[in-house]
Write a protein that holds these residues in place. Sequence first.
Motif, PDB file in Angstrom:
ATOM      1  N   GLY A  19       2.977   6.679  -7.637  1.00 53.66           N
ATOM      2  CA  GLY A  19       1.744   5.565  -9.046  1.00 53.66           C
ATOM      3  C   GLY A  19       1.199   5.415  -8.210  1.00 53.66           C
ATOM      4  O   GLY A  19       0.178   4.260  -9.341  1.00 53.66           O
ATOM      5  N   LEU A  20       0.394   4.972  -6.977  1.00 54.68           N
ATOM      6  CA  LEU A  20      -0.316   4.895  -5.981  1.00 54.68           C
ATOM      7  C   LEU A  20      -1.983   5.338  -6.214  1.00 54.68           C
ATOM      8  O   LEU A  20      -3.018   4.758  -5.905  1.00 54.68           O
ATOM      9  CB  LEU A  20       0.226   4.115  -5.136  1.00 54.68           C
ATOM     10  N   LEU A  21      -1.923   6.741  -6.624  1.00 53.21           N
ATOM     11  CA  LEU A  21      -3.000   7.253  -6.734  1.00 53.21           C
ATOM     12  C   LEU A  21      -3.118   8.023  -8.174  1.00 53.21           C
ATOM     13  O   LEU A  21      -2.345   8.427  -8.536  1.00 53.21           O
ATOM     14  CB  LEU A  21      -3.237   8.198  -5.489  1.00 53.21           C
TER      15      LEU A  21
ATOM     16  N   GLU B 231      -4.911  -0.721  -5.959  1.00 53.75           N
ATOM     17  CA  GLU B 231      -6.056  -0.973  -5.864  1.00 53.75           C
ATOM     18  C   GLU B 231      -5.428  -2.361  -5.114  1.00 53.75           C
ATOM     19  O   GLU B 231      -5.888  -3.072  -4.495  1.00 53.75           O
ATOM     20  CB  GLU B 231      -6.934  -1.343  -6.985  1.00 53.75           C
ATOM     21  N   ARG B 232      -4.227  -2.975  -6.462  1.00 55.73           N
ATOM     22  CA  ARG B 232      -4.019  -4.112  -6.720  1.00 55.73           C
ATOM     23  C   ARG B 232      -3.385  -4.589  -5.052  1.00 55.73           C
ATOM     24  O   ARG B 232      -3.177  -5.387  -4.161  1.00 55.73           O
ATOM     25  CB  ARG B 232      -3.151  -4.851  -8.297  1.00 55.73           C
ATOM     26  N   LEU B 233      -2.343  -3.559  -4.642  1.00 57.00           N
ATOM     27  CA  LEU B 233      -0.896  -3.261  -3.374  1.00 57.00           C
ATOM     28  C   LEU B 233      -2.380  -3.546  -2.176  1.00 57.00           C
ATOM     29  O   LEU B 233      -1.761  -4.353  -1.618  1.00 57.00           O
ATOM     30  CB  LEU B 233      -0.772  -2.396  -3.324  1.00 57.00           C
ATOM     31  N   ALA B 234      -3.765  -2.486  -2.039  1.00 59.01           N
ATOM     32  CA  ALA B 234      -4.783  -2.128  -0.882  1.00 59.01           C
ATOM     33  C   ALA B 234      -5.210  -4.242  -0.880  1.00 59.01           C
ATOM     34  O   ALA B 234      -4.946  -4.642  -0.092  1.00 59.01           O
ATOM     35  CB  ALA B 234      -5.406  -1.680  -1.167  1.00 59.01           C
ATOM     36  N   VAL B 235      -5.444  -4.533  -2.256  1.00 60.09           N
ATOM     37  CA  VAL B 235      -6.024  -5.436  -1.643  1.00 60.09           C
ATOM     38  C   VAL B 235      -5.592  -6.925  -1.858  1.00 60.09           C
ATOM     39  O   VAL B 235      -5.474  -8.159  -0.570  1.00 60.09           O
ATOM     40  CB  VAL B 235      -7.174  -6.225  -3.534  1.00 60.09           C
TER      41      VAL B 235
END
Length: 321
Positions: free
Chosen positions: A293-295, A313-317
């Motif tokens: 669910g990350l892409l 997006e949240r995880l990357a930030v």
Amino acid sequence: MLTYELTGPSVGDVRFGMSPLTELTLSLRTFVDPSRYPLQLPWVRRTASARQSLDRRALAGLVDRRLWTPDFLNPRPSSPLTRIEDEFDALARIDAAAFRAGLKSVHGMVPPVYRGPHAAAVERMVAALRDLWEACFVPYWDRMRAVLEADIVHRGRVIVTEGLGTMVAQLSPGRITWSGSAVHVALRDPRDRRVEVGAEGLMLVPTLFSTGASAPVDDDGPPQVLYPARGQAALWEAQPRRGHRELVDLLGAPRAGLLALLSEPASSTELGIRLGITASAVNQHLRVLHRAGLLSKARHGRSVLYLRSELGERLAVESDW
């Protein structure tokens, strides 16, 4: 048919730009007929409640049933990095003649909401547009801008690898064509117009709120064409949120690197080149990230484009990759 005659088949005669005000203005089309913009329906639904508090009468006066908007709300971008505040400042200084002429070109008259003192009318218009920007664009603009910027990068690559004519023909097949030294734009406007493009060049502007091609309404408008940006379907694709176990799969460096790169749409081939690994290895990692669910992903022509989902997006930030 609108024809832009270039001074010569030179890459220098064609430029790219991005206008936040144009995106904001063209989004008003969804007020009139949201069904015509299926790729943006998730955005329409997400912003439905926020729109209820807007000055809808003032906003409705800026678009007609044909989905036309005044040229002064679709300014020629100064660069691919145009700022909305600069465009708002310029819009607030519009003179009375240009303001009324632009509205008449679209509606055939000045809508009642904008009759009366010029300063008050412009102030109300700018305030309504600012409120729309804050309520419906600020939360999503980073992702929107990433898609627009990625489109411009892609078009530049096509010019280098396949030529200017191929790039122009791909902007909106059937609506925009190239004939050696001219760009032909098929519009709903029944007039045949021919415009010679001088030293300022022809500006090409990707947008999320166009299904074909758009151009200035007035004959003296700046030479520019608005066309649908590629990769839009990946922007709002909803992904199921899975548990922590699947996120463990992301601890490997290759997958973390891919997630960091996918702030803008890209294909597995592009990613493989940038990371220096094979496309098959990239695809294996992308499948895991997508299942987690990350892409988001969407097909564009022969390619599948990937983009970070909201969860990604949240995880990357938060991870500060």
